[in-house]
Scaffold this active site. Structure first.
Site, PDB file in Angstrom:
ATOM      1  N   LYS A  79       0.849  -1.199   0.000  1.00 12.29           N
ATOM      2  CA  LYS A  79       0.000   0.000   0.000  1.00 12.29           C
ATOM      3  C   LYS A  79       0.881   1.245   0.000  1.00 12.29           C
ATOM      4  CE  LYS A  79      -3.977   1.847   2.674  1.00 12.29           C
ATOM      5  NZ  LYS A  79      -4.783   1.613   3.889  1.00 12.29           N
ATOM      6  N   SER A 174      -9.607   1.492   3.193  1.00  8.96           N
ATOM      7  CA  SER A 174      -8.825   2.290   2.255  1.00  8.96           C
ATOM      8  C   SER A 174      -7.747   1.487   1.505  1.00  8.96           C
ATOM      9  CB  SER A 174      -8.116   3.425   3.011  1.00  8.96           C
ATOM     10  OG  SER A 174      -7.233   2.900   3.979  1.00  8.96           O
ATOM     11  N   SER A 198      -9.646  -0.821   7.419  1.00  6.98           N
ATOM     12  CA  SER A 198      -9.143  -0.538   6.073  1.00  6.98           C
ATOM     13  C   SER A 198      -8.529  -1.724   5.344  1.00  6.98           C
ATOM     14  CB  SER A 198      -8.106   0.587   6.127  1.00  6.98           C
ATOM     15  OG  SER A 198      -8.760   1.821   6.121  1.00  6.98           O
TER      16      SER A 198
END
EC number: 6.3.5.7
Lengths: 529, 555
Positions: A79, A174, A198
């Site tokens: 990420k 996210s 997330s």
């Protein structure tokens, strides 16, 4: 027989060891698929050169018979809020566009030390603030299931007026980029981060396993923080065993993160649960909320029955302070955000505006230009909560509520429950056009409803895909375990995974047929207008 | 009068329009002041209220000043408080900056054990209660040399609380008296230093040096128990000495290792405390005293003229000798404190609470640190007073100069001379030479052994004291020579031959009949003149007492 890319991490690791495929071949396959699936917008940066170089090194090791272990030669994605040395790390924000960290996050370093190949940095909501992976400067991530055979076929059966091309689904967030990357077979494991759900939320929407380890088990050093006291690096894989392998590599004390546990972590050997009948599974009654889709609810019941059917004790439990969790999270999250974001002033790194009339004017313009509305809004409310006259009424109260929420879990686990079983999300993934009708705050409150309290308490939790909905979309359920009993939690999840036999996503069109890829790229440009 | 008057016993310090009364809280104090000790040699211990004659006249107000201090001492440590960066004074700009110091996102603080130990040791030396559990907080403000936008400090639960610092102030003229005073210590907290900003107004640029950013600081908060600049300056000097003795800070004010902010207010005794101002960044004891006294006077004048005092931050302009408001500190700051989430509570142990089998590298044992405490300056001074019959003020001076005590003790080891003599030589002659040339004790060209040998010669009456001064000067100039060598080289040995001396006396008397006449008339000063003349004739090599004896006999 499944293609090489369709395998799990452990399967492909075995293939590498047996020489069925070399690290360079594997790497090239993944890179090529990343290119083909570019329209998913899962990656912000594809580190092709780095990955190929790492693959060469790995290949040398395999040739010498000195492989570093299960992760050697395995393509992974990270990420874009984990610092990667020499590779741009943006947090999907103008503020950090062009920022190249001079060091690796501890978790990234640990993966590389094991010989993993870093394919790239995955998309997210700006600074991980969101639950759709729609609110970053690089645009939204598309859920690979939008293009799956399973979903497409169901869509054909139903009459719908919308333009099919713009009717793609969100990944959740996210860590949506990481979830999509794993789901679309562009890598075998990805790092996400999990502050309120997330990692688990996009895992559920994308039909992959999403693990949020216990707070303190995995180092946060190098993870660009959202809420320090709740952030945990998350792991996204295609099966529970793979998550256990990665966790085994990542877990343990880090002298650069004072909040990691001091005790040495033993290697993770995930057992096959033989005697499920000794388990006690708790079903928190507060998680049965009116907004819960009937489909998810029935799958949840079905899962409970599954445990019951093999003799496990399944009991209803109460986590009475659950309903305060979201509002409490809002205060604590925005307060820490206000503090954590103070460093982005344009002086040392990151975006700096052109205004130079005064230092203060430069700060203001830099921050106005660098952050999106969501980030700025959270900074504003956080600073409000921290004002001297508000501190007691908001921050201190929220901390007290947090303690109550954490105690709810302690009480339940002390009563003999081994794990809690809950939905991960209210429903399956939503179409983008529907999702963006609500504002970020409302969406986050809904998206994190089942996942967020776990972060308050620092517990381990894992989302496991269970079945497809009537629409042909994945639905995941969540298991919550005792603090630092991540291994036991994964063992339960693994047993469950084996029972439910979640179907593999069918992306043959995407993966094999170049013409369809071309079409999809056209489609991307349409929807981005 | 019921209310304690807070400004007391500041020698020679009188606020205009201020009526200075003796503090009723001063149980131990011997009252003095320039007025009451006007007579030299006045026997001490006479308890006299200060300035009793000066009752406030109608319309006149008495003012009391209240002074509290916040002192920042840089911890003497190889690395910074939360990062591995080295700590050096005057290193090239931005050469000692870790990723954490530059606040790169994702970096986390890791507490430096040495800094914690220094804080505990300082706390113990200042009679504090050491908190077994303390917490870190973030204090937010935007400033260019504060990269993270916040400072990590200990606002809620500091590492040490409720201590005290004893110090002594001189009062009156010579022979001065020492008054023992105590200031309470509210707390000691660990915190990060900021970087440095250099404003280039011409090019309208600000240059940032982050070498200092993140260096460990001890913030020592002194309660407002002081009432004038000298008290504050003396308390700071004592604290400085203690820190240096402990080795917890080099506490060099010129290098910014010790920085003082003063909170100052004035009020009428018996009435609530006045609005206070803060005077920031005072980096010498002298300026500290000056700034405080200026600020007290300014506030009194302001109030006397019907003005009001603003709760503001001011700085001291040492060129103009006055305090001025700081422009960039205008407006109310809300620091928006928040617990530092990346640092768990700091837990300390003692021998009772120490967990069994704990890794000594992972825990800090307060009792172990207590055992390592060196002798504190107050104890050393008391010993000097007891052992050598030294005056308290001499013991103070001896300790206030780095290395001077050791020098003195080394001289003492090698000489038979009286301690008083040694003290006088070390404090007057030796220290005087050092000061004149602005040298540190360690830079002295005269070794303790040389001075000891010189004092032995003097003690044996082998040389006169004035010859001794000459020898000392020579020692200072030409390194490596021994006193004996200089004495023989310059023929400075005392004239031991009485006959020669008698002849010289005779000759001098004959050459100066007028002086002899004066002497015979009973002018007491005449003999001194004659003694001087004889000594001159002997090139200062004769003992004046012997000359005097001969002269008296001859008359």
């Amino acid at each position: 027989m499944r293609t090489m890319l369709g395998r799990t991490l452990r399967e492909v690791s075995a293939a590498l060891k047996q020489g069925q495929i070399t690290p360079i071949e594997l790497c090239q396959k993944c890179l090529s698929l990343i290119k083909k699936t570019k329209f998913l917008n899962a990656y912000i940066t594809v580190s092709e050169e780095v990955a190929l170089k790492q693959a060469e090194e790995s290949e040398k090791r395999y040739k010498k018979g000195h492989s570093l272990g299960d992760l050697d030669g395995i393509p992974v994605a990270v990420k874009d809020n984990f610092s990667t040395s020499g590779i741009e790390t943006t947090c999907a924000s103008n503020m950090l566009k062009g920022y190249v960290p001079p060091f690796n996050a501890t978790v990234v370093q640990k993966l590389l030390d094991q010989g993993a190949l870093l394919m790239g940095k995955t998309n997210l909501d700006e600074f991980a603030m969101g639950c759709g992976s729609t609110d970053g400067i690089f645009g939204p991530v598309k859920n690979p299931w939008s293009f799956s055979k399973q979903y497409r076929e169901k869509r054909k059966q139903k009459p719908h007026g919308d333009n099919e091309d713009s009717d793609w689904l969100i990944t959740g967030g996210s860590s949506g980029g990481s979830a999509a990357a794993v789901s679309a077979f562009t890598c075998f494991a990805a790092l996400g981060s999990d502050t309120g759900g997330s990692t688990r939320n996009p895992a559920a929407h994308c039909g992959v396993v999403g693990l949020k380890p216990s707070y303190g088990l995995v180092s946060r050093h190098g993870l660009i923080p959202l809420v320090n006291s709740m952030d945990v690096p998350g792991i996204l894989t295609r099966c529970v065993d793979d998550a256990a392998v990665v966790l085994g590599v990542l877990a343990g004390h880090d002298c650069k993160d004072s909040t990691t546990i001091q005790d040495p972590v033993k290697p993770f050997m995930l057992p096959n649960l033989t005697d499920v009948s000794k388990l006690c599974i708790g079903i928190p009654k507060e998680y049965l909320v009116p907004e819960l889709s009937s489909e998810v609810q029935s799958l949840w019941s079905k899962a409970a029955s599954l445990f019951e059917s093999v003799g496990a004790k399944v009991i209803e439990v109460s986590l009475p302070h659950t309903s305060y969790s979201i509002v409490c999270y809002h205060v604590l999250c925005t307060s820490e955000v206000a503090s954590n974001m103070a460093r982005f002033d344009g002086l040392e790194y990151g975006h700096r505006c052109d205004i130079d009339v005064s230092t203060e004017a430069m700060y203001a313009a830099t921050r106005r230009e660098g952050f999106n509305d969501v980030v700025r809004g959270r900074i504003l409310s956080g600073n409000f909560f921290l004002l001297k006259e508000n501190y007691e009424n908001y921050f201190v109260k929220a901390q007290k509520v947090r303690r109550l929420i954490a105690n709810d879990f302690v009480n339940v686990f002390n009563s003999g429950v081994d794990a809690l079983l809950t939905p991960t999300t209210l429903s399956e993934a939503m179409p983008y056009l529907e999702f963006i009708k609500e504002d970020n705050r409302t969406r986050s409150a809904q998206g994190d409803i089942f996942t967020q309290a776990v972060n308050m308490a620092g517990l381990p939790a894992v989302s496991v895909p269970m079945a497809l909905s009537n629409q042909g979309l994945p639905i995941g359920l969540q298991f919550i375990g005792r603090a630092f009993c991540d291994q036991q939690l994964l063992a339960i999840a693994k047993w469950f995974e084996k029972q439910v036999q979640f179907p593999v996503i069918q992306l043959q069109e995407l993966m094999d047929d170049c013409s369809s890829i071309f079409e999809n790229e056209k489609l991307t440009s349409v929807s981005l207008k | 009068m019921a209310a304690p008057v807070l400004c007391r016993l500041c020698p020679g310090r009188r606020w205009s329009l201020a009526y200075i009364n003796r503090g009723s809280r001063h149980e131990t104090g011997t009252p003095t002041g320039s007025r009451s000790s006007g007579k030299r040699g006045q026997s001490s211990g006479v308890q006299q209220p200060l300035i009793t004659a000066e009752k406030p006249r109608k319309g006149e107000h008495e003012w009391a000043a209240v002074v509290g201090l916040e002192i920042h001492a840089q911890i003497s440590s190889n690395s910074k408080l939360f990062s591995g960066s080295q700590v050096h004074f005057a290193a090239p700009p931005n050469s000692l900056v870790s990723f954490f110091d530059a606040s790169l996102p994702g970096t986390l603080p890791v507490l430096n054990r040495r800094c914690v130990e220094a804080a505990v040791m300082t706390g113990l030396a200042l009679n504090c209660r050491i908190n077994k559990k303390s917490l870190f907080d973030r204090k937010h403000y935007f400033y260019a040399d504060l990269p993270a936008g916040y400072q990590i400090t200990q606002q809620r639960l500091p590492i040490a609380v409720n201590g005290s610092l004893a110090y002594s102030v001189f009062v009156g003229k010579k022979p001065s008296q020492l008054i023992n005073k105590t200031v309470r210590i509210k707390q000691i907290q660990l915190e990060q230093d900021s970087g440095k900003s250099l404003h280039d107004d011409r090019r309208s640029q600000t240059l940032i040096d982050l070498n200092r950013a993140g260096v460990g600081l001890l913030e020592v908060v002194l309660e407002p128990d002081m009432s004038c600049g000298e008290e504050a300056a003396t308390a700071v000097k004592e604290l400085q000495l203690i820190l240096q003795t402990l080795g917890t800070s080099q506490a060099n004010m010129a290098e910014g290792q010790l920085r003082v902010d003063a909170n100052i207010s004035v009020h009428h005794p018996g009435e609530p405390l006045g609005v206070r101002t803060e005077v920031k960044n005072l980096n010498s004891a002298r300026f500290l005293a000056k700034a405080i006294d200026y600020e007290i006077q300014r506030q009194i004048n302001e109030l006397e003229n019907g003005g009001e005092i603003l709760n503001e931050t001011r700085s001291f302009d040492y060129k103009l000798g006055c305090t001025v408001p700081m422009r960039d500190k205008e407006g109310k700051q809300d620091y928006r404190f928040i617990p530092e989430p990346n640092l768990p509570p700091l837990l300390l142990y003692d021998s009772v609470s120490l967990p069994a089998g704990a890794d000594p590298q992972q825990v800090i044992d307060i009792d172990q640190i207590r055992k390592r405490l060196p002798e504190l300056p107050s104890v050393t001074r008391e010993k000097l007073i007891q052992q050598y019959g030294m005056l308290p003020e001499h013991s103070l001076t001896l300790l206030n100069e780095a290395g001077l005590l050791e020098f003195f003790q080394n001289v003492m080891k090698e000489t038979r001379a009286e301690p008083k003599k040694v003290t006088s030589w070390v404090l007057n002659t030796f220290l005087g030479f050092l000061k004149q040339q602005n040298l540190a004790v360690s830079e002295s060209p005269v070794t303790p052994s040389a001075l000891a040998e010189l004092l032995n010669l003097l003690d044996r009456k082998a040389i006169s004291s004035s010859a001794a001064k000459q020898v000392f000067e020579e020692l200072w100039r030409s390194k490596g020579k021994t006193p004996a060598h200089i004495v023989s080289e310059k023929e400075l040995g005392l004239l031991q031959d009485r006959e020669t001396l008698e002849q010289l006396c005779q000759a001098t008397m004959e050459e100066h009949p007028q002086v002899v006449m004066d002497m015979k008339k009973g002018n007491p000063r005449a003999i001194n003149k004659l003694i001087g003349l004889v000594r001159k004739a002997t090139l200062s090599r004769a003992d004046p007492t012997v000359i005097k004896e001969i002269l008296e006999k001859k008359l």
